[in-house]
Design a protein around this motif. Structure first.
Motif, PDB file in Angstrom:
ATOM      1  N   ARG A  15      20.584  93.771  63.271  1.00 63.58           N
ATOM      2  CA  ARG A  15      19.519  94.573  62.471  1.00 63.58           C
ATOM      3  C   ARG A  15      19.315  93.619  61.256  1.00 63.58           C
ATOM      4  NH1 ARG A  15      17.449 100.372  60.968  1.00 63.58           N
ATOM      5  NH2 ARG A  15      20.092 100.996  60.545  1.00 63.58           N
ATOM      6  N   GLY A  16      18.582  92.550  61.112  1.00 60.76           N
ATOM      7  CA  GLY A  16      18.293  92.493  59.070  1.00 60.76           C
ATOM      8  C   GLY A  16      18.996  90.817  59.245  1.00 60.76           C
ATOM      9  N   ASN A  67      21.673  97.708  56.198  1.00 60.59           N
ATOM     10  CA  ASN A  67      22.111  96.723  55.385  1.00 60.59           C
ATOM     11  C   ASN A  67      22.907  97.547  54.243  1.00 60.59           C
ATOM     12  OD1 ASN A  67      21.463  94.925  53.065  1.00 60.59           O
ATOM     13  ND2 ASN A  67      19.038  95.796  53.448  1.00 60.59           N
ATOM     14  N   GLY A  68      23.716  98.251  54.320  1.00 58.04           N
ATOM     15  CA  GLY A  68      24.019  99.194  52.877  1.00 58.04           C
ATOM     16  C   GLY A  68      25.605  99.251  53.241  1.00 58.04           C
ATOM     17  N   LYS A  69      25.775 100.449  52.728  1.00 55.31           N
ATOM     18  CA  LYS A  69      27.325 101.269  52.984  1.00 55.31           C
ATOM     19  C   LYS A  69      27.730 103.238  52.727  1.00 55.31           C
ATOM     20  CE  LYS A  69      31.829 101.176  50.677  1.00 55.31           C
ATOM     21  NZ  LYS A  69      32.737 100.925  49.776  1.00 55.31           N
ATOM     22  N   VAL A  70      28.469 102.904  53.884  1.00 54.96           N
ATOM     23  CA  VAL A  70      28.052 105.158  53.843  1.00 54.96           C
ATOM     24  C   VAL A  70      29.605 105.056  53.507  1.00 54.96           C
ATOM     25  CG1 VAL A  70      28.526 107.303  55.502  1.00 54.96           C
ATOM     26  CG2 VAL A  70      26.279 104.956  55.876  1.00 54.96           C
ATOM     27  N   TYR A  71      29.423 106.325  52.688  1.00 55.34           N
ATOM     28  CA  TYR A  71      31.151 106.609  52.313  1.00 55.34           C
ATOM     29  C   TYR A  71      31.042 108.298  52.125  1.00 55.34           C
ATOM     30  CZ  TYR A  71      28.488 106.291  48.070  1.00 55.34           C
ATOM     31  OH  TYR A  71      27.914 106.841  46.846  1.00 55.34           O
ATOM     32  N   PHE A  72      33.077 108.239  51.668  1.00 56.77           N
ATOM     33  CA  PHE A  72      32.576 109.847  51.796  1.00 56.77           C
ATOM     34  C   PHE A  72      32.953 109.837  50.369  1.00 56.77           C
ATOM     35  CE2 PHE A  72      35.300 113.556  51.092  1.00 56.77           C
ATOM     36  CZ  PHE A  72      34.818 114.585  51.662  1.00 56.77           C
TER      37      PHE A  72
END
Length: 384
Positions: A52-53, A254-259
């Motif tokens: 994707r992207g 198109n980004g970041k997942v974080y705790f």
């Protein structure tokens, strides 16, 4: 006048390679002639792979006889073919005239690598672009076709809502996956996930309207222990009346997942506000799975997600983190008033152009830069 159409197939991703290496990876279909002189085209099975992207070329070449045929009379048409044998127009060109259809507008272009090239480039590939494409070349009364499959790197995950299991008809399952940044998985995607170890005892909808489930470790409560491992198939079910879970598919973010690190645990409403204050949004289930798959996100802390579920991603299994297998752990849908968990946030990247080159930056960084360079303050919360 006859046409011979070639589908140049490749299992490569979008990264550029030297021409000699690219040429060695291409496979051209075999062309035979029967006793009448009619052309028979045998297409070699193959696919192109991206995420994707990304951008990808769907390869297609043709040769017309005689070779001095007027190019302005050549019609090139690309169509997407679904498992249900439905056809979606993608691109058509006649001489210098071109038209792109639907969601492909602004993203699909003719490659024009030389005479006989009918390949198209798809930019900013979406989850919905996955599938089989037909290349058709026509000149007057002669035409021929070839096929190429567009595959996506991604991850399949089972999904059910807060209401419980076996609550979704086909259309609700489709919407549930989309709401979690995913699409309903195909059979081939589910089969690949099974080969990689996916084991799930609840049946779910797939994009073709069938209901299936993958079993790696046969057991009596999951279709009998003496049945072999594999993807169990209930066949095509009634899309409105019957209810199951869903198998969703998602790809690179198109980004970041974080705790989000906080001193105190939060309830659901506080989790939403905390992510917004940090220039982000509460992560969706598909985004967490994509982060686990592509970012190798590994966090032994349970956190809220957008649908109100509690989950956490484990790449390196350890005993205190939910067992011996990697995966995204799911702790259910607790009361949203409970202050027992943290939160996973998702921050989208922004594309900025610098010196003619597209540069991808975290959204929060872009907002801060804009705020410092402008006399009018930027409200980061409203910009999300």
């Amino acid at each position: 006048m006859s046409f011979v159409i070639f589908i140049l197939t490749s299992a490569l991703s979008v990264s550029s390679l030297p021409e000699d290496l690219m040429e060695s990876r291409r496979r051209v279909v075999h062309v035979l002639e029967d006793e009448t002189g009619a052309v028979i085209v045998q297409t070699a099975p193959g696919k192109v792979v991206t995420h994707r992207g990304g951008s990808i070329t769907l390869p297609c070449r043709f040769r017309h006889e005689p070779e001095n045929t007027d190019p302005a009379r050549i019609r090139i048409k690309w169509t997407k073919v679904t498992d249900a044998l439905q056809f979606e127009d993608v691109f058509v060109a006649l001489g210098k005239q071109q038209r792109v259809f639907g969601s492909y507008r602004g993203r699909v272009f003719l490659e024009r690598a030389g005479p006989g090239d009918a390949s198209v480039i798809i930019q900013n590939v979406t989850l919905e672009d996955y599938g089989r494409y037909e290349c058709e070349v026509t000149n007057d009364m002669e035409d021929d076709t070839g096929f190429v499959n567009l595959d996506l790197e991604g991850v399949v995950f089972p999904y059910y809502p807060r209401d419980g299991r076996y609550k979704l008809n086909y259309h609700e399952a489709e919407d549930a996956c989309k709401h979690q940044d995913a699409i309903l998985a195909s059979h081939s995607q589910l089969h690949k996930a099974w080969l990689e170890g996916l084991d799930w005892c609840n049946a779910g909808w797939l994009e073709d309207g069938s209901v299936q489930y993958p079993i790696s470790n046969p057991r009596d409560q999951c279709g009998r222990k003496d049945n072999p491992a594999g993807v169990r198939n209930y066949g095509y079910r009634h899309k409105e009346d019957e209810r199951y879970d869903a198998f969703c598919f998602t790809s690179k973010l198109n980004g970041k997942v974080y705790f989000l690190k906080r001193f105190k645990k939060v309830n659901y409403a506080e989790a939403v506000k905390a992510c917004i204050r940090d220039g982000s949004a509460v992560a969706k289930v598909g985004q967490l799975y994509a982060a686990w798959k592509f970012q190798l996100l590994d966090r032994c802390e349970a956190g809220w997600l957008e649908d109100g579920s509690i989950r956490y991603p484990i790449v390196n299994p350890r005993s205190r983190c939910g067992g011996s297998h990697p995966g995204v752990r799911h702790l259910g849908f607790p009361d949203q008033k409970f202050r027992l968990y943290g939160v996973y946030c998702f921050r989208k990247y922004m594309d900025e152009t610098a010196g003619g080159t597209k540069v991808t930056k975290p959204l929060k960084e872009s907002l801060v830069k804009r705020k410092s360079s402008n006399s009018i303050p930027v409200n980061a919360t409203n910009a999300i």
